[in-house]
Scaffold this motif. Structure first.
Motif, PDB file in Angstrom:
ATOM      1  N   ARG A   1     -30.683  50.711 -52.371  1.00 32.26           N
ATOM      2  CA  ARG A   1     -29.394  50.404 -52.986  1.00 32.26           C
ATOM      3  C   ARG A   1     -29.533  49.235 -53.971  1.00 32.26           C
ATOM      4  NH1 ARG A   1     -24.557  52.204 -52.805  1.00 32.26           N
ATOM      5  NH2 ARG A   1     -22.872  50.849 -53.481  1.00 32.26           N
ATOM      6  N   LEU A   2     -30.363  48.267 -53.625  1.00 33.49           N
ATOM      7  CA  LEU A   2     -30.620  47.172 -54.551  1.00 33.49           C
ATOM      8  C   LEU A   2     -31.236  47.706 -55.841  1.00 33.49           C
ATOM      9  CD1 LEU A   2     -30.732  44.177 -55.263  1.00 33.49           C
ATOM     10  CD2 LEU A   2     -32.908  44.024 -54.023  1.00 33.49           C
ATOM     11  N   ALA A   3     -32.123  48.688 -55.721  1.00 28.99           N
ATOM     12  CA  ALA A   3     -32.732  49.286 -56.912  1.00 28.99           C
ATOM     13  C   ALA A   3     -31.675  49.926 -57.816  1.00 28.99           C
ATOM     14  CB  ALA A   3     -33.769  50.328 -56.495  1.00 28.99           C
ATOM     15  N   LEU A   4     -30.689  50.555 -57.206  1.00 29.84           N
ATOM     16  CA  LEU A   4     -29.606  51.175 -57.977  1.00 29.84           C
ATOM     17  C   LEU A   4     -28.834  50.112 -58.761  1.00 29.84           C
ATOM     18  CD1 LEU A   4     -28.345  53.987 -58.426  1.00 29.84           C
ATOM     19  CD2 LEU A   4     -26.793  53.479 -56.530  1.00 29.84           C
ATOM     20  N   TRP A   5     -28.496  49.020 -58.082  1.00 25.49           N
ATOM     21  CA  TRP A   5     -27.788  47.937 -58.762  1.00 25.49           C
ATOM     22  C   TRP A   5     -28.680  47.252 -59.796  1.00 25.49           C
ATOM     23  CZ3 TRP A   5     -22.866  47.440 -59.237  1.00 25.49           C
ATOM     24  CH2 TRP A   5     -22.001  47.836 -58.210  1.00 25.49           C
ATOM     25  N   GLN A   6     -29.981  47.209 -59.521  1.00 26.51           N
ATOM     26  CA  GLN A   6     -30.897  46.575 -60.470  1.00 26.51           C
ATOM     27  C   GLN A   6     -30.932  47.337 -61.787  1.00 26.51           C
ATOM     28  OE1 GLN A   6     -34.495  44.814 -58.877  1.00 26.51           O
ATOM     29  NE2 GLN A   6     -35.710  45.734 -60.525  1.00 26.51           N
ATOM     30  N   ILE A   7     -30.888  48.653 -61.710  1.00 32.46           N
ATOM     31  CA  ILE A   7     -30.831  49.455 -62.938  1.00 32.46           C
ATOM     32  C   ILE A   7     -29.529  49.166 -63.682  1.00 32.46           C
ATOM     33  CG2 ILE A   7     -30.649  51.806 -63.845  1.00 32.46           C
ATOM     34  CD1 ILE A   7     -32.524  52.662 -61.549  1.00 32.46           C
ATOM     35  N   TYR A   8     -28.440  49.125 -62.944  1.00 28.11           N
ATOM     36  CA  TYR A   8     -27.131  48.854 -63.560  1.00 28.11           C
ATOM     37  C   TYR A   8     -27.122  47.499 -64.271  1.00 28.11           C
ATOM     38  CZ  TYR A   8     -22.181  47.580 -63.817  1.00 28.11           C
ATOM     39  OH  TYR A   8     -20.961  47.155 -64.248  1.00 28.11           O
ATOM     40  N   VAL A   9     -27.538  46.451 -63.548  1.00 27.40           N
ATOM     41  CA  VAL A   9     -27.491  45.095 -64.094  1.00 27.40           C
ATOM     42  C   VAL A   9     -28.431  44.957 -65.288  1.00 27.40           C
ATOM     43  CG1 VAL A   9     -28.114  42.700 -63.598  1.00 27.40           C
ATOM     44  CG2 VAL A   9     -26.729  43.982 -61.969  1.00 27.40           C
ATOM     45  N   SER A  10     -29.635  45.503 -65.181  1.00 26.04           N
ATOM     46  CA  SER A  10     -30.618  45.374 -66.256  1.00 26.04           C
ATOM     47  C   SER A  10     -30.188  46.152 -67.492  1.00 26.04           C
ATOM     48  CB  SER A  10     -31.985  45.851 -65.765  1.00 26.04           C
ATOM     49  OG  SER A  10     -32.428  45.081 -64.670  1.00 26.04           O
ATOM     50  N   ALA A  11     -29.668  47.359 -67.282  1.00 27.44           N
ATOM     51  CA  ALA A  11     -29.201  48.154 -68.421  1.00 27.44           C
ATOM     52  C   ALA A  11     -28.014  47.483 -69.106  1.00 27.44           C
ATOM     53  CB  ALA A  11     -28.827  49.560 -67.950  1.00 27.44           C
ATOM     54  N   ALA A  12     -27.103  46.914 -68.309  1.00 25.43           N
ATOM     55  CA  ALA A  12     -25.959  46.207 -68.890  1.00 25.43           C
ATOM     56  C   ALA A  12     -26.424  44.985 -69.681  1.00 25.43           C
ATOM     57  CB  ALA A  12     -24.989  45.791 -67.790  1.00 25.43           C
ATOM     58  N   ALA A  13     -27.432  44.278 -69.157  1.00 27.78           N
ATOM     59  CA  ALA A  13     -27.970  43.118 -69.869  1.00 27.78           C
ATOM     60  C   ALA A  13     -28.549  43.539 -71.218  1.00 27.78           C
ATOM     61  CB  ALA A  13     -29.036  42.428 -69.020  1.00 27.78           C
ATOM     62  N   GLN A  14     -29.314  44.621 -71.231  1.00 25.42           N
ATOM     63  CA  GLN A  14     -29.854  45.121 -72.491  1.00 25.42           C
ATOM     64  C   GLN A  14     -28.740  45.487 -73.472  1.00 25.42           C
ATOM     65  OE1 GLN A  14     -32.566  48.384 -71.628  1.00 25.42           O
ATOM     66  NE2 GLN A  14     -34.316  47.022 -71.840  1.00 25.42           N
ATOM     67  N   HIS A  15     -27.685  46.065 -72.938  1.00 21.27           N
ATOM     68  CA  HIS A  15     -26.574  46.529 -73.778  1.00 21.27           C
ATOM     69  C   HIS A  15     -25.852  45.364 -74.447  1.00 21.27           C
ATOM     70  CE1 HIS A  15     -23.376  49.366 -74.936  1.00 21.27           C
ATOM     71  NE2 HIS A  15     -22.524  48.412 -74.600  1.00 21.27           N
ATOM     72  N   PHE A  16     -25.624  44.283 -73.707  1.00 21.46           N
ATOM     73  CA  PHE A  16     -24.809  43.180 -74.218  1.00 21.46           C
ATOM     74  C   PHE A  16     -25.623  42.000 -74.751  1.00 21.46           C
ATOM     75  CE2 PHE A  16     -21.847  45.177 -71.129  1.00 21.46           C
ATOM     76  CZ  PHE A  16     -20.787  45.435 -71.994  1.00 21.46           C
ATOM     77  N   MET A  17     -26.914  41.999 -74.553  1.00 27.45           N
ATOM     78  CA  MET A  17     -27.731  40.832 -74.865  1.00 27.45           C
ATOM     79  C   MET A  17     -27.633  40.386 -76.318  1.00 27.45           C
ATOM     80  SD  MET A  17     -31.735  40.357 -73.832  1.00 27.45           S
ATOM     81  CE  MET A  17     -31.458  40.954 -72.160  1.00 27.45           C
TER      82      MET A  17
END
Length: 300
Positions: free
Chosen positions: A249-265
């Protein structure tokens, strides 16, 4: 400059009538708020500092009213947060709504050579937040499921098609455990340190109720940016000593958080070299989490 000082003096006098403003000092803040320390002389002659947090035009977090109510509840619980003093959304004195807070002396962030004890202490604080009572809190948004929002952030590159297809076939990804208080942006710059201890946790504008692993995933990528994979592992292990971690489940959230960071960075105003390094780390973070979900590899 005199006009600007007059404005901030009027702000301070909402709390302390006839106070004299001695100095205005900018403090490190986020992208969506301007943070200032107002140094005052009260009518008694006492010197006092307060913090003004003014929401900017790009502010997307909680309203000043909700921010005030939340900080008041957390302060009463005994969590290390600045004491909220007042909030004003009228825009009569300033261009944007603002909150006034007590000033907590100390240093924000972590030095690049910080000892492991600092990472351990930060992880302990995050676990403490997740274990705190949610009673008597104002109504906060839920953060329970990274899907389907994750698809808004994942780049549609060829090497992501298999991951996107895998995620689309997942079901029942909504968090089923006890909903916990989430900070929403627990990273080094939102922690005030004083002699090796945490004096305050700042910036609760993205606080929510829900899956604590969403918070942990956010902290992990931020720790990784500064301290690398080993620092991230140390932080995670210290957290796991206090709270259970479901690695998939942490891996699922890690994809979400990392992808969002790339999107807004690109909107964070980072130096080009720094942004390039962070993008490499977020890509690696997505790759590692994808391997955990799709191949059963152990999450770093």
């Amino acid at each position: 400059m005199a006009i600007i000082y007059k404005k901030y003096e009027q702000v301070a006098r909402k709390l302390y009538p006839d106070a004299i403003l001695l100095q205005v000092e900018p403090l490190a803040g986020g992208v969506s708020a301007d943070v200032l320390r107002l140094d005052l002389r009260l009518t008694t002659g006492e010197l006092r500092s307060i913090v003004m947090r003014e929401h900017g035009p790009s502010h997307s977090g909680h309203s000043t009213s909700l921010e005030y109510q939340l900080l008041e509840a957390l302060f009463r619980q005994g969590l290390p947060v600045p004491q909220p003093l007042c909030e004003d959304a009228s825009c009569e004195l300033t261009d944007n709504p603002f909150v006034l807070l007590s000033y907590v002396p100390g240093v924000s962030g972590l030095p690049n050579r910080a000892s492991n004890s600092y990472l351990d202490t930060a992880a302990e604080m995050l676990a403490l937040i997740h274990g705190s009572s949610t009673k008597n809190l104002p109504e906060l948004p839920d953060r329970l499921d990274p899907l389907p929002e994750i698809f808004e952030y994942l780049p549609g590159e060829d090497d992501r098609h298999s991951l996107i297809e895998f995620l689309r076939n997942q079901s029942n990804t909504t968090y089923q455990g006890t909903s916990r208080l989430l900070h929403g942006d627990f990273w080094p710059q939102n922690i005030i340190w004083n002699e090796g201890t945490i004096a305050a946790v700042l910036d609760w504008e993205d606080a929510a109720i829900g899956d604590p692993l969403s918070d942990l995933a956010c902290s992990r990528i931020e720790i990784r940016y500064q301290f690398g994979v080993h620092g991230m592992q140390r932080f995670t292990e210290a957290y796991q000593c206090r709270r259970f971690i479901d690695r998939r489940r942490l891996a699922l959230w890690q994809i979400y958080v990392s992808a969002a960071a790339q999107h807004f960075m690109g909107k964070w105003g980072l130096p080009n070299e720094r942004e390039a390094i962070m993008r490499l780390e977020t890509k690696a973070s997505i790759d590692e989490a994808s391997s955990t979900l799709m191949s059963g590899e152990e999450l770093i």
